[in-house]
Design a protein around this motif. Structure first.
Motif, PDB file in Angstrom:
ATOM      1  N   ASP A  47      68.939  44.435 -43.432  1.00  0.00           N
ATOM      2  CA  ASP A  47      69.612  45.679 -43.090  1.00  0.00           C
ATOM      3  C   ASP A  47      69.659  45.961 -41.593  1.00  0.00           C
ATOM      4  OD1 ASP A  47      66.973  46.233 -42.727  1.00  0.00           O
ATOM      5  OD2 ASP A  47      66.954  48.074 -43.905  1.00  0.00           O
ATOM      6  N   THR A  49      67.063  46.613 -39.460  1.00  0.00           N
ATOM      7  CA  THR A  49      66.054  47.514 -38.915  1.00  0.00           C
ATOM      8  C   THR A  49      65.173  46.822 -37.886  1.00  0.00           C
ATOM      9  OG1 THR A  49      66.035  48.675 -41.017  1.00  0.00           O
ATOM     10  CG2 THR A  49      64.216  49.111 -39.526  1.00  0.00           C
ATOM     11  N   VAL A  50      64.756  45.614 -38.164  1.00  0.00           N
ATOM     12  CA  VAL A  50      63.892  44.881 -37.221  1.00  0.00           C
ATOM     13  C   VAL A  50      64.635  44.616 -35.924  1.00  0.00           C
ATOM     14  CG1 VAL A  50      62.616  42.748 -36.853  1.00  0.00           C
ATOM     15  CG2 VAL A  50      62.569  43.851 -39.081  1.00  0.00           C
ATOM     16  N   LEU A  52      67.077  46.348 -34.740  1.00  0.00           N
ATOM     17  CA  LEU A  52      67.272  47.632 -34.085  1.00  0.00           C
ATOM     18  C   LEU A  52      66.054  48.017 -33.253  1.00  0.00           C
ATOM     19  CD1 LEU A  52      69.245  50.288 -34.309  1.00  0.00           C
ATOM     20  CD2 LEU A  52      67.356  51.112 -35.688  1.00  0.00           C
ATOM     21  N   ILE A  53      64.875  47.866 -33.817  1.00  0.00           N
ATOM     22  CA  ILE A  53      63.645  48.249 -33.124  1.00  0.00           C
ATOM     23  C   ILE A  53      63.352  47.323 -31.951  1.00  0.00           C
ATOM     24  CG2 ILE A  53      61.140  48.455 -33.384  1.00  0.00           C
ATOM     25  CD1 ILE A  53      61.733  49.361 -36.287  1.00  0.00           C
ATOM     26  N   ARG A  88      70.642  45.192 -33.723  1.00  0.00           N
ATOM     27  CA  ARG A  88      71.025  45.437 -35.121  1.00  0.00           C
ATOM     28  C   ARG A  88      72.168  44.528 -35.542  1.00  0.00           C
ATOM     29  NH1 ARG A  88      74.515  49.168 -37.979  1.00  0.00           N
ATOM     30  NH2 ARG A  88      73.579  49.636 -39.997  1.00  0.00           N
ATOM     31  N   ASP A  91      70.802  41.003 -36.028  1.00  0.00           N
ATOM     32  CA  ASP A  91      69.974  40.908 -37.224  1.00  0.00           C
ATOM     33  C   ASP A  91      70.809  40.954 -38.502  1.00  0.00           C
ATOM     34  OD1 ASP A  91      67.639  40.643 -38.661  1.00  0.00           O
ATOM     35  OD2 ASP A  91      67.215  42.787 -38.669  1.00  0.00           O
ATOM     36  N   ARG A  92      71.853  41.776 -38.540  1.00  0.00           N
ATOM     37  CA  ARG A  92      72.686  41.872 -39.737  1.00  0.00           C
ATOM     38  C   ARG A  92      73.611  40.676 -39.895  1.00  0.00           C
ATOM     39  NH1 ARG A  92      74.725  47.631 -41.404  1.00  0.00           N
ATOM     40  NH2 ARG A  92      75.281  46.312 -43.132  1.00  0.00           N
TER      41      ARG A  92
END
Length: 98
Positions: A47, A49-50, A52-53, A88, A91-92
């Motif tokens: 999704d 999240t990792v 994004l952070i 993000r 990752d996606r």
């Protein structure tokens, strides 16, 4: 007393398994790829999240290093926002369905 504690611990570990069996009805699940109720194949995707952070933290550090004039808050905020969006997206975009 020891047997009671072991019985309660064993029962508490078995409780989360029961909803998983009821949700699997009508769906063939095989790891990351499954078939839904309409017969279409689905794939589990990250999704973001990792990314994004990590992207936000890295972007904040880079933005702070680039903005050397004044209080440097502007560069930190803009770098964090840009890094979060890029992280993000990266990752996606990683899909590992085979």
């Amino acid at each position: 007393m020891r047997k009671i504690v072991l019985a309660v611990a064993t029962a508490s570990l078995a409780v989360p398994l029961f909803p998983a069996f009821s949700q699997a009805e009508g769906h063939a699940y095989n790891g990351r790829i499954w078939q839904d109720s309409h017969g279409r194949y689905r794939c589990k995707r990250p999704d973001g999240t990792v990314g994004l952070i990590i992207g936000g933290a890295g972007g904040a550090l880079i933005g702070r290093a680039i903005d050397t004039k004044g209080e440097r808050a502007t560069g930190t905020i803009i770098g964090a926002a840009a890094g979060a969006l890029v992280g993000r997206k990266i990752d996606r975009s990683r899909v590992k369905c085979k």
